[in-house]
Design a protein around this motif. Structure first.
Motif, short mmCIF file in Angstrom:
data_model
loop_
_atom_site.label_atom_id
_atom_site.label_comp_id
_atom_site.label_asym_id
_atom_site.label_seq_id
_atom_site.Cartn_x
_atom_site.Cartn_y
_atom_site.Cartn_z
N GLN A 180 27.80 126.51 -25.22
CA GLN A 180 28.06 127.90 -24.88
C GLN A 180 28.22 128.02 -23.37
OE1 GLN A 180 25.19 130.55 -26.53
NE2 GLN A 180 26.03 132.36 -25.54
N GLY A 181 29.21 128.79 -22.95
CA GLY A 181 29.35 128.92 -21.49
C GLY A 181 30.51 129.81 -21.14
N THR A 182 30.83 129.87 -19.85
CA THR A 182 31.99 130.65 -19.43
C THR A 182 33.24 129.91 -19.86
OG1 THR A 182 32.21 129.51 -17.33
CG2 THR A 182 30.75 131.43 -17.39
N GLU A 227 33.72 126.76 -18.00
CA GLU A 227 32.81 125.68 -18.37
C GLU A 227 33.25 125.01 -19.67
OE1 GLU A 227 29.02 127.55 -18.63
OE2 GLU A 227 28.87 127.87 -16.48
N ILE A 270 32.99 137.79 -26.52
CA ILE A 270 32.64 136.39 -26.78
C ILE A 270 33.58 135.81 -27.81
CG2 ILE A 270 30.89 134.82 -27.61
CD1 ILE A 270 28.80 136.43 -26.42
N SER A 302 37.87 136.26 -22.85
CA SER A 302 36.42 136.30 -22.99
C SER A 302 35.68 136.12 -21.68
CB SER A 302 35.94 135.20 -23.94
OG SER A 302 36.99 134.54 -24.56
N ASN A 303 34.39 136.59 -21.71
CA ASN A 303 33.54 136.24 -20.57
C ASN A 303 32.54 135.15 -20.98
OD1 ASN A 303 32.30 138.19 -22.20
ND2 ASN A 303 31.00 138.92 -20.54
N GLN A 304 32.50 134.85 -22.27
CA GLN A 304 31.68 133.75 -22.76
C GLN A 304 32.43 133.10 -23.91
OE1 GLN A 304 27.73 132.89 -22.96
NE2 GLN A 304 28.31 132.99 -20.84
N VAL A 305 32.31 131.78 -24.01
CA VAL A 305 32.93 131.09 -25.16
C VAL A 305 31.86 130.27 -25.85
CG1 VAL A 305 34.65 129.42 -25.91
CG2 VAL A 305 35.18 130.98 -24.04
N ILE A 306 31.88 130.32 -27.16
CA ILE A 306 30.91 129.54 -27.93
C ILE A 306 31.64 128.52 -28.78
CG2 ILE A 306 29.34 129.69 -29.90
CD1 ILE A 306 28.39 132.30 -28.87
N LEU A 337 24.79 139.69 -27.42
CA LEU A 337 25.92 140.32 -26.74
C LEU A 337 25.48 141.59 -26.06
CD1 LEU A 337 27.73 138.76 -29.04
CD2 LEU A 337 29.38 140.49 -28.43
N ASP A 379 30.59 142.82 -23.41
CA ASP A 379 30.82 141.38 -23.54
C ASP A 379 31.95 141.11 -24.51
OD1 ASP A 379 27.45 139.96 -23.33
OD2 ASP A 379 28.94 140.52 -21.81
#
Lengths: 218, 255, 194
Positions: B231-233, B236, B34, B217-221, B28, B32
């Motif tokens: 993992q991605g935006t 995505e 996430i 979020s700016n990223q999702v897991i 991170l 960020d």
């Protein structure tokens, strides 16, 4: 009841007050001493290492299994065999204190362990040390939970104090018997004794409830 | 001063025989946000709890701002750091729990000032000011003297968020913080989290609220069976899922 | 002997417990007073009162009956509190379900509430039984020196008696542990499966 009873009651008032005083003295000394010891044992029981916990557990379970009278007699008679001669008063207070400590230790353990795990986790998450967590988060919650049981134990000690009359301590029961020995108003004076014990116990309970309300978590 | 706030490398954790985390790596940067989604048992909560050292882990490293936390090398042997160090390391992160875990015997303000006074050793007036600031920030400016028992679930959780933020952490951890709330109280909490994110706080959020994860979020897991499966935006993950497992998971959730 | 009193006391306790939570105020007041008063008075005083005091009012009991009488009353008050806790913990809906299938209030109490009560209350009950047994032993010892109006200086004779009793108490403590163990097994047997 004839006026003779009230007359007798008035005549004996000094003796009765002496008895009450001794009872309260013995009881409160035992409660305070026992609570202090009990806190130490209770802390070892909850947070100690394996060995300490074992000792504390053994102490607590054994003492709780022994009838109070046996405890009293042991301290008075048995100890003299190894040349520790306690006066009746000392033996009485000591044995009642030991009895109290065993109960307090178990109570404390239960209370501390009953505080939800999330509390310690939140305290850790916010950066409090073990000691700080114990002092500011765990203990305040545990004490509130323990209060009713502690009051109960206090009343039990007061009732147990009657037994020290058997080793000669001049408290309420003994005084009552002395008075009856003189005027043979058996039923009335035992009733008086009962009433006195009831009032003592009841006041303790009431005070306890009052304190409980005051410190209750809203 | 690196930009990388959190670096997790090959994290492995087992409870007895059960391997919960099987090698998780994650980074991170500052700012960020996430979100971690996945079914129960996938290891998401455990991952979070490892980051603030509420859980031990057997393999892998966790670095906050470049320094490793939790374990160090003593003559070539991986050993746990001292409890004192653990306490210090924990101060780098703030955590908000699913069950709030507010201290019931303290008022909202005292819940916040307790650690400020005892851990950061701030004065009474300073801590009170900070506490009041954060209470206002979470939308509860005049509830400082209320006790947890007098507050609704949503209000309690917001106090919990204030409590964590007041310690000025580098990283905020949110563990399914709305799962225990009544539906109509969820939004007030999510709104607070969104505004904190907008302020630039670095956050790791475990959640079931898919729309919220998409928005904040700016990223999702997506975690599955102890590993990061995808993992991605947000686009995505939620709109163009590639793996079978993720598609199946999303089918069963509201989005 | 003590067992008999405690058993009898349990029955009394059960009845009193229902009185404690009854809707009728008079039941609540009477049972409440009984419980509060007895719980605050040492067992010893109760025994002394019954054995030595009541004869004055014309009720004479010999040693054993007075002991049983005292212990029963004492046990009843304590156990009533235990049962009361158990009654309050019974989900209200269960009584309502009973009413819905047409059972009378008494039937509900006997066939539904009491069986549930006894299972849930077992641990607290066994705890109380053990302390009652301990108190009982104490009372029995007292009967010996109390039978004479001697002065309270314990003389050699009484000392021997007490000595003998102390060794008996050790045996007694042992049996206490045995009882506790047995009660725990019963508890497990009888517990409502979760």
């Amino acid at each position: 009841m004839s006026t003779g009873f009230f007359n007798e009651l008035w005549i004996s008032k000094v003796m009765i007050f002496r008895g009450i005083y001794t009872c309260l003295f013995v009881s409160f000394s035992a409660i305070i001493l026992g609570t202090l010891i009990g806190i130490c044992v209770g802390l070892s029981l909850t947070y100690g290492n394996r060995f300490t916990r074992f000792l504390a557990r053994a102490y607590t379970d054994i003492i709780r299994g022994i009838p109070v009278l046996v405890l009293i007699l042991t301290f008075y008679f048995v100890l003299s065999v190894i040349h520790i001669n306690l006066s009746a008063l000392q033996a009485g207070i000591t044995s009642l204190a030991i009895f109290c400590s065993a109960h307090v230790s178990e109570m404390l353990r239960g209370g501390l362990q009953n505080v939800p795990k999330g509390q310690t986790e939140a305290a850790k998450a916010v950066g409090l040390s073990f000691f700080q967590t114990f002092l500011f988060v765990t203990l305040p919650q545990a004490l509130r939970q323990i209060l009713p049981s502690w009051i109960n134990t206090a009343v039990e000690i007061v009732k147990g104090s009657t037994l020290v009359s058997l080793i000669g301590v001049v408290e309420i029961t003994l005084v009552t018997q002395q008075i009856i020995g003189r005027n043979f108003l058996t039923m009335q004076f035992y009733a008086v004794a009962g009433l006195i014990y009831f009032l003592i116990g009841f006041s303790i309970e009431r005070t306890g409830k009052f304190v409980e309300k005051k410190v209750a978590i809203k | 001063m690196t930009n990388r706030v959190l670096e997790i490398a090959n994290l492995e954790k087992a409870y007895g025989d059960h391997q919960v985390l099987k090698g998780v790596s994650l980074g991170l940067d500052k700012g960020d946000v996430i979100s971690i989604i996945g079914s129960s048992g996938s290891g998401k909560t455990t991952l979070l709890r490892c980051v603030n050292l509420l859980e031990d882990f057997q393999k892998g490293t966790i670095r906050i701002d470049g320094s490793e936390i939790g374990y160090h090398d003593v003559k070539g042997v991986r050993t746990k750091v001292s409890p004192k160090q653990v306490t210090k390391d924990r101060a780098l992160t703030g955590m908000v729990f699913q069950s709030f875990n507010l201290f019931p015997h303290l008022s909202a303000t005292d819940n916040i000032t307790l650690a400020l006074k005892r851990v950061q050793k701030l004065s009474k007036t300073e801590s009170a000011e900070i506490a009041q600031h954060w209470l206002e920030r979470v939308g509860l400016p005049d509830r400082g003297s209320s006790f947890p028992g007098q507050l609704s679930g949503g209000q309690q959780q917001r106090v919990a968020i204030a409590r964590a933020l007041a310690m000025n952490p580098k990283l905020m951890l949110f563990d399914e913080v709305t799962s225990a709330l009544d539906p109509e109280l969820i939004n007030e909490v999510l709104d607070v989290i969104k505004s904190v994110a907008a302020d630039g706080m670095t956050m790791l959020i475990v959640t079931h609220e898919m729309r919220f994860a998409y928005e904040v979020s700016n990223q999702v897991i997506f975690m599955n069976d102890g590993l990061i499966a995808e993992q991605g935006t947000p686009d995505e993950i939620f709109k163009n899922a590639t793996s079978e497992r993720l598609t199946a998971f999303l089918k069963n959730t509201k989005f | 002997m003590a067992t008999f009193s405690v058993a009898l006391g349990s029955l009394i306790g059960l009845v009193v417990a229902f009185a404690l939570v009854s809707k009728r105020k008079i039941f609540r007041i009477l049972s409440g007073t009984y419980v509060t008063v007895i719980r605050n008075i040492p067992l010893m005083i109760i025994i002394l009162f019954i054995y030595f005091g009541l004869p004055d009012a014309g009720f004479t009991f010999s040693e054993i009956p007075s002991f049983i009488f005292a212990l029963t009353i004492y046990a009843g008050a304590y156990l009533a509190e235990v049962f009361r806790g158990g009654i309050l913990a019974i989900h209200k809906g269960i009584g309502e379900a009973g009413m819905a299938i047409g059972m009378s209030n008494l039937q509900i109490i006997i066939f539904i509430k009491i069986p549930i009560l006894i299972r849930s209350v077992m641990p607290a009950l066994s705890n109380n039984y053990i302390s009652l047994f301990k108190d009982a032993s104490v009372a029995a010892v007292i009967a010996v020196p109390e039978l004479t109006f001697q002065t309270r200086k314990i003389n050699l004779e009484t000392f021997r008696t007490i000595e003998a009793w102390s060794s008996a108490s050790v045996l007694y403590v042992g049996s206490c542990f045995l009882i506790a163990y047995l009660l725990r097994r019963v508890e497990r047997r009888v517990a409502i499966p979760k």
